[in-house]
Design a protein around this motif. Structure first.
Motif, mmCIF file in Angstrom:
data_model
loop_
_atom_site.group_PDB
_atom_site.id
_atom_site.type_symbol
_atom_site.label_atom_id
_atom_site.label_comp_id
_atom_site.label_asym_id
_atom_site.label_seq_id
_atom_site.Cartn_x
_atom_site.Cartn_y
_atom_site.Cartn_z
ATOM 1 N N PRO A 188 0.969 -1.218 -0.001
ATOM 2 C CA PRO A 188 -0.123 -0.114 -0.002
ATOM 3 C C PRO A 188 0.933 1.387 -0.058
ATOM 4 C CG PRO A 188 -1.009 -1.653 1.427
ATOM 5 C CD PRO A 188 0.263 -2.228 1.139
ATOM 6 N N ILE A 195 -6.868 0.685 -4.014
ATOM 7 C CA ILE A 195 -6.174 -0.124 -3.103
ATOM 8 C C ILE A 195 -6.915 -1.208 -2.372
ATOM 9 C CG2 ILE A 195 -4.839 0.220 -0.894
ATOM 10 C CD1 ILE A 195 -4.168 3.072 -1.812
ATOM 11 N N ARG A 234 -6.038 -5.336 -2.442
ATOM 12 C CA ARG A 234 -6.039 -6.225 -1.126
ATOM 13 C C ARG A 234 -7.256 -7.240 -1.202
ATOM 14 N NH1 ARG A 234 -5.882 -1.071 3.105
ATOM 15 N NH2 ARG A 234 -3.381 -1.120 3.745
#
Length: 410
Positions: free
Chosen positions: A47, A60, A64
């Motif tokens: 990140p 993001i 993930r």
């Protein structure tokens, strides 16, 4: 010519699919690929690196938490040897598209990705054309395909469909750029046409397999159409239409824009007349298009030659040396004495290739059309190798193609 062939897919292919599925702005994801070299390295960076490249929090979160079902479907699609995924940072990414504004992060391709390097014209127009518009689309497409240019369109109803079908019927190359996943025909009535193009031409999409049609996808699709092509030809278009968007995008790419004039009483001619007033080339025949694009076609041929010019060590002594290319160091429009068709040729001549594989292919070709399977048997080369080599030889005027079969140009 692909980033993720089945035998090399693995971790990086899955990572690239995850990066594509993150969606959002493509520029930060392109930057990450350039910085880290591979999609797997991008994901491993984490990140902090993603935020430094200005990925949004939504992107993001998507990186993930990969969407297992979506990525699994895309991985299965890539398992077909005729299916490819070409990433932004791969050397086989089409050079014209790379130079266009906002190029896609990656391209899903059905067919040989090398075909996306082929000099091409985008043909666009109304989804509900007049009979004369349909005839014009077919006539221009047929002539352009016979000249050696590829015809690119968007598989939509109307002008797009007429252009694709005419190019195929002429034995030429056509490329369909989709606003859906590479496996989804829109409209559904073009499913058979989509399959046919995938077998003998190329199908391109920036969207994951299974992606359905959405209104916002089609302006985005149009930028790929404009970016892949040397020029855009508008056949019939109303004053407000997607075809005019494609023409504007082509102009922003620095590409040629052409328009076919029509009756002042035809509302579908008004978009073309507007383009002409704004500086588009008024064309009445395909010869005018090929003449204008020939210098750009030569530049693209040179780039392809450099990309494919690495010599190999295989091969054997030649039986018959290849003749020099049939042009004088630049692209030109010529007429074939046998059929009266105009042809585009490009790239500097060479007495003969130093690479023995090219000589072996030349020896395997005759003056009668020969299918790809037979050429594989005669040369021992793979279909991917032959496709790339034949494309270079066709651009130089040494080889011609008819309905997917190849022969020495007379």
């Amino acid at each position: 010519m692909n980033q993720t062939d089945p035998d090399t897919a693995g971790e990086d292919a899955l990572a690239l699919l995850n990066l594509i599925d993150a969606g959002g702005a493509a520029a930060p994801r392109r930057l990450l690929l350039e910085q880290h070299g591979s999609a797997a390295a991008v994901l491993a960076a984490g990140p902090r690196a993603w935020r430094a490249a200005e990925l949004s929090e939504k992107q993001i979160d998507r990186l993930r938490t990969p969407q297992a079902e979506t990525l699994d479907r895309a991985s299965r699609w890539l398992g077909d040897p005729n299916h490819h995924l070409v990433a932004w940072n791969h050397p086989d990414y089409p050079p014209l598209l790379r130079r266009a504004p906002s190029p896609p992060l990656a391209l899903f391709v059905v067919g040989e990705p090398a075909l996306l390097w082929h000099p091409s014209v985008a043909m666009v127009g109304s989804r509900s054309p007049t009979p004369a518009g349909t005839d014009n689309a077919a006539d221009f497409s047929r002539a352009l395909a016979r000249s050696g240019l590829a015809v690119i369109s968007g598989l939509a109803a109307g002008i797009d469909t007429a252009a694709h079908r005419a190019a195929l019927d002429a034995g030429g190359l056509t490329v369909a750029v989709l606003g859906t996943g590479p496996d989804v025909a829109y409209p559904r009535s073009n499913a058979e046409l989509l399959a046919r193009i995938g077998q003998v031409g190329a199908v391109v999409s920036e969207h994951l397999p299974g992606t359905q049609a959405r209104p916002e996808h089609f302006p985005s699709r149009n930028r790929i159409l404009a970016g892949l092509s040397l020029g855009t030809l508008v056949i019939e278009a109303a004053e407000r239409s997607g075809a005019l968007i494609t023409a504007r995008l082509a102009s922003e790419c620095g590409r040629e824009v052409f328009a076919v004039p029509g009756s002042i009483h035809n509302p579908l001619a008004r978009g073309c007349h507007r383009l002409i007033r704004e500086g588009a080339g008024l064309v009445e025949s395909a010869i005018e298009v090929t003449a204008a694009l020939a210098p750009l076609a030569a530049e693209l041929a040179d780039g392809l030659r450099r990309r494919l010019g690495v010599p190999t060590t295989s091969g054997h002594a030649s039986d018959e040396a290849m003749p020099p290319a049939d042009h004088a160091g630049h692209a030109s429009v010529t007429h074939d004495d046998h059929d009266g068709r105009e042809r585009v040729s490009g790239a500097p001549p060479q007495a003969q290739y130093a690479d023995p594989d090219y000589q072996r292919l030349w020896n395997a070709l005759g003056y009668d059309p020969t299918g790809m399977d037979r050429l594989v048997d005669r040369t021992g080369l793979t279909i991917a190798e032959l496709s790339s080599m034949l494309l270079v030889m066709e651009l130089e005027g040494r080889v011609a193609a008819l309905h997917g079969r190849y022969f020495r140009n007379r």
